[in-house]
Design a protein around this motif. Structure first.
Motif, PDB file in Angstrom:
ATOM      1  N   MET B 122       0.833  -1.197   0.000  1.00 44.39           N
ATOM      2  CA  MET B 122       0.000   0.000   0.000  1.00 44.39           C
ATOM      3  C   MET B 122       0.869   1.248   0.000  1.00 44.39           C
ATOM      4  SD  MET B 122      -3.162  -1.169   2.441  1.00 44.39           S
ATOM      5  CE  MET B 122      -4.429  -0.154   1.703  1.00 44.39           C
ATOM      6  N   HIS B 123       1.989   1.185   0.719  1.00 46.60           N
ATOM      7  CA  HIS B 123       2.914   2.322   0.724  1.00 46.60           C
ATOM      8  C   HIS B 123       3.431   2.595  -0.689  1.00 46.60           C
ATOM      9  CE1 HIS B 123       6.669   4.377   2.686  1.00 46.60           C
ATOM     10  NE2 HIS B 123       6.000   5.160   1.874  1.00 46.60           N
ATOM     11  N   LEU B 124       3.799   1.520  -1.406  1.00 47.21           N
ATOM     12  CA  LEU B 124       4.279   1.695  -2.777  1.00 47.21           C
ATOM     13  C   LEU B 124       3.202   2.339  -3.651  1.00 47.21           C
ATOM     14  CD1 LEU B 124       6.262  -1.625  -3.400  1.00 47.21           C
ATOM     15  CD2 LEU B 124       7.183   0.671  -3.127  1.00 47.21           C
ATOM     16  N   ALA B 125       1.957   1.872  -3.459  1.00 47.02           N
ATOM     17  CA  ALA B 125       0.861   2.421  -4.268  1.00 47.02           C
ATOM     18  C   ALA B 125       0.625   3.889  -3.940  1.00 47.02           C
ATOM     19  CB  ALA B 125      -0.418   1.614  -4.051  1.00 47.02           C
ATOM     20  N   LEU B 126       0.770   4.249  -2.669  1.00 49.22           N
ATOM     21  CA  LEU B 126       0.614   5.658  -2.283  1.00 49.22           C
ATOM     22  C   LEU B 126       1.762   6.488  -2.837  1.00 49.22           C
ATOM     23  CD1 LEU B 126      -0.583   5.316   1.417  1.00 49.22           C
ATOM     24  CD2 LEU B 126      -1.770   6.581  -0.382  1.00 49.22           C
ATOM     25  N   ALA B 127       2.994   5.957  -2.655  1.00 45.43           N
ATOM     26  CA  ALA B 127       4.178   6.710  -3.063  1.00 45.43           C
ATOM     27  C   ALA B 127       4.251   6.877  -4.581  1.00 45.43           C
ATOM     28  CB  ALA B 127       5.436   6.022  -2.552  1.00 45.43           C
ATOM     29  N   ALA B 128       3.486   6.064  -5.306  1.00 48.06           N
ATOM     30  CA  ALA B 128       3.497   6.192  -6.766  1.00 48.06           C
ATOM     31  C   ALA B 128       2.920   7.538  -7.203  1.00 48.06           C
ATOM     32  CB  ALA B 128       2.706   5.048  -7.392  1.00 48.06           C
ATOM     33  N   HIS B 129       2.100   8.138  -6.355  1.00 52.89           N
ATOM     34  CA  HIS B 129       1.439   9.367  -6.789  1.00 52.89           C
ATOM     35  C   HIS B 129       1.638  10.564  -5.874  1.00 52.89           C
ATOM     36  CE1 HIS B 129      -0.445   7.313 -10.088  1.00 52.89           C
ATOM     37  NE2 HIS B 129      -0.839   6.362  -9.265  1.00 52.89           N
ATOM     38  N   GLU B 130       2.244  10.364  -4.725  1.00 51.92           N
ATOM     39  CA  GLU B 130       2.511  11.509  -3.864  1.00 51.92           C
ATOM     40  C   GLU B 130       3.693  11.167  -2.981  1.00 51.92           C
ATOM     41  OE1 GLU B 130      -0.669  11.431  -0.483  1.00 51.92           O
ATOM     42  OE2 GLU B 130      -1.626  10.698  -2.299  1.00 51.92           O
ATOM     43  N   SER B 131       4.406  12.211  -2.520  1.00 49.40           N
ATOM     44  CA  SER B 131       5.485  11.903  -1.580  1.00 49.40           C
ATOM     45  C   SER B 131       4.860  11.863  -0.201  1.00 49.40           C
ATOM     46  CB  SER B 131       6.593  12.946  -1.670  1.00 49.40           C
ATOM     47  OG  SER B 131       6.099  14.207  -1.306  1.00 49.40           O
ATOM     48  N   ILE B 132       5.090  10.752   0.476  1.00 50.43           N
ATOM     49  CA  ILE B 132       4.384  10.524   1.728  1.00 50.43           C
ATOM     50  C   ILE B 132       5.320   9.823   2.705  1.00 50.43           C
ATOM     51  CG2 ILE B 132       3.416   8.329   0.873  1.00 50.43           C
ATOM     52  CD1 ILE B 132       0.859   9.044   2.457  1.00 50.43           C
ATOM     53  N   SER B 133       5.274  10.205   3.945  1.00 52.17           N
ATOM     54  CA  SER B 133       6.140   9.578   4.946  1.00 52.17           C
ATOM     55  C   SER B 133       5.603   8.192   5.281  1.00 52.17           C
ATOM     56  CB  SER B 133       6.187  10.419   6.217  1.00 52.17           C
ATOM     57  OG  SER B 133       4.958  10.304   6.905  1.00 52.17           O
ATOM     58  N   LYS B 134       6.476   7.370   5.852  1.00 52.55           N
ATOM     59  CA  LYS B 134       6.076   6.007   6.173  1.00 52.55           C
ATOM     60  C   LYS B 134       4.916   6.015   7.160  1.00 52.55           C
ATOM     61  CE  LYS B 134       8.145   1.577   7.086  1.00 52.55           C
ATOM     62  NZ  LYS B 134       9.159   0.834   7.815  1.00 52.55           N
ATOM     63  N   ARG B 135       5.031   6.908   8.128  1.00 47.37           N
ATOM     64  CA  ARG B 135       4.006   6.972   9.166  1.00 47.37           C
ATOM     65  C   ARG B 135       2.656   7.389   8.571  1.00 47.37           C
ATOM     66  NH1 ARG B 135       3.927   8.929  14.903  1.00 47.37           N
ATOM     67  NH2 ARG B 135       6.136   8.473  14.933  1.00 47.37           N
ATOM     68  N   ALA B 136       2.688   8.411   7.724  1.00 49.47           N
ATOM     69  CA  ALA B 136       1.448   8.882   7.107  1.00 49.47           C
ATOM     70  C   ALA B 136       0.871   7.795   6.205  1.00 49.47           C
ATOM     71  CB  ALA B 136       1.716  10.148   6.306  1.00 49.47           C
ATOM     72  N   ALA B 137       1.768   7.079   5.504  1.00 50.16           N
ATOM     73  CA  ALA B 137       1.301   6.017   4.610  1.00 50.16           C
ATOM     74  C   ALA B 137       0.592   4.926   5.413  1.00 50.16           C
ATOM     75  CB  ALA B 137       2.479   5.430   3.840  1.00 50.16           C
ATOM     76  N   ARG B 138       1.149   4.609   6.570  1.00 48.32           N
ATOM     77  CA  ARG B 138       0.509   3.579   7.405  1.00 48.32           C
ATOM     78  C   ARG B 138      -0.870   4.021   7.862  1.00 48.32           C
ATOM     79  NH1 ARG B 138       3.506  -0.783   9.303  1.00 48.32           N
ATOM     80  NH2 ARG B 138       1.992  -1.170  10.934  1.00 48.32           N
ATOM     81  N   ALA B 139      -0.949   5.265   8.259  1.00 50.37           N
ATOM     82  CA  ALA B 139      -2.243   5.766   8.730  1.00 50.37           C
ATOM     83  C   ALA B 139      -3.278   5.712   7.608  1.00 50.37           C
ATOM     84  CB  ALA B 139      -2.075   7.194   9.251  1.00 50.37           C
ATOM     85  N   ARG B 140      -2.864   6.207   6.441  1.00 50.33           N
ATOM     86  CA  ARG B 140      -3.787   6.208   5.303  1.00 50.33           C
ATOM     87  C   ARG B 140      -4.185   4.782   4.911  1.00 50.33           C
ATOM     88  NH1 ARG B 140      -2.775  10.411   1.537  1.00 50.33           N
ATOM     89  NH2 ARG B 140      -3.563   9.174  -0.194  1.00 50.33           N
ATOM     90  N   SER B 141      -3.193   3.877   4.934  1.00 55.15           N
ATOM     91  CA  SER B 141      -3.467   2.504   4.531  1.00 55.15           C
ATOM     92  C   SER B 141      -4.422   1.831   5.505  1.00 55.15           C
ATOM     93  CB  SER B 141      -2.169   1.704   4.451  1.00 55.15           C
ATOM     94  OG  SER B 141      -1.252   2.345   3.612  1.00 55.15           O
ATOM     95  N   ALA B 142      -4.183   2.038   6.791  1.00 56.80           N
ATOM     96  CA  ALA B 142      -5.045   1.431   7.802  1.00 56.80           C
ATOM     97  C   ALA B 142      -6.483   1.930   7.639  1.00 56.80           C
ATOM     98  CB  ALA B 142      -4.525   1.762   9.197  1.00 56.80           C
ATOM     99  N   GLU B 143      -6.585   3.205   7.366  1.00 59.18           N
ATOM    100  CA  GLU B 143      -7.903   3.797   7.159  1.00 59.18           C
ATOM    101  C   GLU B 143      -8.598   3.150   5.949  1.00 59.18           C
ATOM    102  OE1 GLU B 143      -9.147   8.148   5.625  1.00 59.18           O
ATOM    103  OE2 GLU B 143      -7.376   8.046   6.907  1.00 59.18           O
ATOM    104  N   LEU B 145      -8.046   0.215   4.699  1.00 53.90           N
ATOM    105  CA  LEU B 145      -8.410  -1.175   4.998  1.00 53.90           C
ATOM    106  C   LEU B 145      -9.671  -1.227   5.858  1.00 53.90           C
ATOM    107  CD1 LEU B 145      -4.993  -2.941   5.733  1.00 53.90           C
ATOM    108  CD2 LEU B 145      -6.348  -3.003   3.634  1.00 53.90           C
ATOM    109  N   THR B 146      -9.752  -0.330   6.816  1.00 52.89           N
ATOM    110  CA  THR B 146     -10.944  -0.286   7.665  1.00 52.89           C
ATOM    111  C   THR B 146     -12.185  -0.034   6.820  1.00 52.89           C
ATOM    112  OG1 THR B 146      -9.544   0.667   9.367  1.00 52.89           O
ATOM    113  CG2 THR B 146     -11.921   0.759   9.737  1.00 52.89           C
ATOM    114  N   ARG B 147     -12.025   0.873   5.861  1.00 56.76           N
ATOM    115  CA  ARG B 147     -13.154   1.243   5.016  1.00 56.76           C
ATOM    116  C   ARG B 147     -13.705   0.053   4.228  1.00 56.76           C
ATOM    117  NH1 ARG B 147     -11.329   6.350   2.689  1.00 56.76           N
ATOM    118  NH2 ARG B 147     -10.168   5.023   1.266  1.00 56.76           N
ATOM    119  N   VAL B 148     -12.819  -0.863   3.815  1.00 60.94           N
ATOM    120  CA  VAL B 148     -13.318  -2.016   3.057  1.00 60.94           C
ATOM    121  C   VAL B 148     -13.681  -3.182   3.973  1.00 60.94           C
ATOM    122  CG1 VAL B 148     -12.113  -1.442   0.928  1.00 60.94           C
ATOM    123  CG2 VAL B 148     -10.989  -2.879   2.626  1.00 60.94           C
TER     124      VAL B 148
END
Ligand SMILES: Nc1ncnc2c1ncn2[C@@H]1O[C@H](COP(=O)(O)OP(=O)(O)OP(=O)(O)O)[C@@H](O)[C@H]1O
Ligand SMILES: [Mg+2]
Lengths: 324, 333
Positions: B122-143, B145-148
């Motif tokens: 998920m981090h790779l997929a996020l980083a493909a389109h925006e520069s994002i810190s590891k911590r922020a990527a985890r938060a976004r990814s967890a969110e 996953l919760t949504r689905v």
């Protein structure tokens, strides 16, 4: 995980024990070193004393247990020929072999894997075809011949590099190393290249085959659909997916080259353990043979253990397989 | 019957015109997609149905510019929010994929990389389109996953795909597709590989998600009944072409193309209890040598000499069909 490790270590110990018996019995069967040890004109008295000194009057079983109990005290015996402790003899030469082999195998891996990935990624390009031609060459040309050609070209004709020896060394941890001096490198480069060529060919093939397969997978397609760049896909997805066979072959090559770098060491007069073992076989220097073979077996066991740990690190599915 | 979508006056998010994708194989040219047109409105769900080999997946991959060689888009236009994607270079397409249009594949067992954790992927997929810190990527990814509907999402980020069931893996794939708030998703039979109860769950969750997030879906399936519970419009594909399209309820009630009618008769739910399911006779033709004229002609009981000529797409009152002998009269009579 830890129970797996324990199990593998126990396995290794059993293998080592079995190996020591086989090696000891095998070397005993090769021939009697008395002819080498005792001059033909020696008196009966000298003869008897020599036999007693080397413990050759004892039975094979007694000799074996003596050897093992000495082994546990860190004593692998004295060389008949050099009159030096075997451990010291091998220890003096092992670093030379180690640095030669590590340079060759690491070099082959770090050059071969990227080349193979490229060849698998763009299989129809001219570069890929050139890479594959080189790898076929690496497979089919005998090592000793390449060694001679390297010496003829770079040492004799061009005079760029020395043809043999270790050159200047520098000390680290009380051991002399060639890789820490420029002159050492100039001596190392030809034999290392010679050893690396075959391994380079293998690494290229492995990486290429893996990459070709993985590039067609849905996982890569899905990564592309998520917008990942090709560089990211190759470095993060593909490299990790193809790494398991590469680690396996790396371990095997490392172990077998450490044990059998003899040809290259001989051609380049590299003072490694390869030359020592050949001499010891010629002279029926039993303690050196036995120690060398047992150390080699230990090396294989250790490297295989590392490879197995490497698997578990690289492939999470294997970790689960054991946990459950 | 489904999320109705936003007002039609808004420009469609995806507009496809005469899309053609051919495979140039040794045996000849396979016209896998041959003149497909449709448009997808914001928040709308349309279903693309057809037998195996009719060109549904190739259509989906063509939309995001991911056709494998020896295939290539040979004509037509795909406009995403007004931007032409056909002929766009690799870098341009890469920016679009995952960010503005995403795709979910059929088999969740093979779409995720087995040696990377869910969080890494998920981090790779996020980083493909925006520069994002590891911590922020985890938060976004967890969110995401919760949504689905993945329970205990933050902890699951460190799990590997094999530690998830098929249904959960497909949810992860859907979460990845939704990471950038994509407004259009192509779902290529995402439930086919799952067992029936999981299928139904994911189906209803997808519908909910699409409604909540205003995401438009192209839902690909070979199963008309799945699509009918989900899509507001249906496109029926046969041999690389759309042979019928229209609002779901109308197409189901009164199919105009004999192929659609055949598909409907072969559905278990539509058959009279105790009778054998009807099958469409014959098989999908090889796309290598399609018969002249209407490609369905050899399997059609209504075919006549007229059908030797390719029927054009006829459009009337929000529906379209490609047939010389439309069923309209017969059914409504
Ligand atoms: N790489 C390829 N090379 C040649 N032909 C291909 C290739 N990929 C797809 N095709 C052709 O395109 C046609 C359509 O394939 P597609 O995968 O789109 O079918 P589908 O409708 O998705 O079927 P399914 O329901 O089985 O997934 C097939 O008939 C196939 O022969
Ligand atoms: Mg398909």
């Amino acid at each position: 995980m830890s129970s797996f490790l324990l199990q593998r270590i126990l396995q290794g110990i059993v293998i080592m024990a079995v190996m020591s018996v086989i090696v000891f019995a095998g070397v005993y069967a090769i021939g009697n070193p008395l002819e080498v040890l005792i001059p033909p004109e020696a008196t009966q008295d000298v003869r008897a004393r020599t036999i007693a000194r080397f413990g050759l009057d004892k039975s094979l079983v007694e000799q074996y247990f003596l050897f093992i109990s000495n082994l546990f005290q860190g004593d692998l015996g004295q060389s008949y020929i050099y009159n030096e402790p075997v451990l010291q003899l091998i220890g003096n030469r092992l670093p030379a072999t180690l640095e030669l082999v590590l340079t060759a195998v690491l070099g082959a891996t770090f050059i071969g894997v990227p080349l193979g990935i490229y060849a698998g990624y763009k299989p129809d390009s001219v570069t890929a075809r050139t890479i594959m031609a080189v790898s076929i060459l690496g497979f089919s040309v005998p090592t000793f011949w390449v060694g001679l050609i390297l010496i003829l070209t770079f040492a004799v004709s061009l005079g760029w590099l020395p043809s043999g020896g270790r050159g200047d060394t520098a000390e680290l941890f009380g051991i002399d190393w060639s890789i820490f001096t420029l002159d050492g490198w100039s001596h190392l480069i030809l034999p290392a290249t010679n050893l690396a060529l075959f391994k380079l060919a293998i690494m290229i093939r492995l990486a290429r085959a893996g990459t070709r397969e993985v590039m067609l997978s849905d996982a890569v397609k899905f990564a592309r659909a998520a917008g990942l760049s090709e560089t990211t896909i190759l470095s993060r997805h593909v490299l990790k997916l193809i790494s398991i066979p590469i680690v396996t072959v790396f371990g095997l090559e490392l172990a077998s080259t450490l044990a059998f770098a003899v040809v290259t060491e001989t051609i380049f007069s590299w003072p490694g353990v390869g030359k020592l073992i050949i001499d010891s076989i010629k002279n029926l220097d039993r303690p050196v043979m036995v120690a060398y073979l047992i150390l080699t077996a230990g090396l294989f066991v250790t490297i295989n253990l590392c490879v197995d740990i490497g698997y578990a690190v690289l492939d999470p599915r294997l970790r689960r397989g054991r946990a459950e | 019957m489904t999320a109705a979508g936003k007002p039609i006056s808004e420009a469609p998010i995806l507009e496809v015109r005469d899309l053609a994708t051919h495979f140039f194989t040794r045996a000849g040219v396979v016209k896998a997609v041959d003149g497909v047109s449709f448009s997808l409105n914001r928040g709308e769900i349309i279903g693309l149905v057809g037998e195996s080999g009719s060109g549904k997946s190739v259509t989906g991959f063509s939309l995001i510019g991911l056709v494998d060689p020896p295939g290539r888009i040979v004509g037509g236009s795909v406009k995403l929010e007004g931007q032409e994607l056909v002929g766009l270079n690799d870098a341009g397409l890469r920016k679009v994929r995952g960010a503005r249009i995403a795709m979910v594949f059929q088999d969740p067992m093979v779409t995720l990389n087995p040696v990377l954790t869910i969080g890494q992927q998920m981090h790779l997929a996020l980083a493909a389109h925006e520069s994002i810190s590891k911590r922020a990527a985890r938060a976004r990814s967890a969110e995401a996953l919760t949504r689905v509907g993945i329970p205990d999402a933050p902890a699951r980020l460190d799990a590997y795909p094999h530690q998830f069931s098929g249904g959960m893996r497909q949810r992860v794939a859907i979460a990845i597709a939704l990471l950038h708030g994509t407004k259009a998703i192509i779902a290529d039979e995402p439930t086919t590989a799952l067992d029936v109860s999981i299928q139904a769950q994911i189906l209803s969750e997808m519908r909910e998600l699409a409604r909540e997030m205003g995401t438009a879906l192209v839902w690909i399936s070979h199963d008309l009944s799945t699509v009918s519970t989900l899509a507001s419009r249906i496109l029926v594909m046969y041999a690389g072409r759309i042979v019928e399209e229209g609002p779901t309820a109308q197409v189901l009630r009164s199919p105009r193309h004999p192929y659609t009618a055949g598909l409907l008769r072969s559905l278990p739910a539509m058959a009279k209890p105790g009778t054998d399911l009807e099958q469409i006779p014959g098989t999908t033709p090889s796309l290598l040598d399609l018969p002249e004229g209407c490609p369905f002609r050899p399997r059609c009981d209504r075919a006549s000499e007229l059908c030797a000529k390719d029927p054009p797409m006829t459009r009337a009152d929000d529906r379209g069909y490609r047939c010389h002998h439309t069923l309209e009269e017969m059914v409504s009579a």
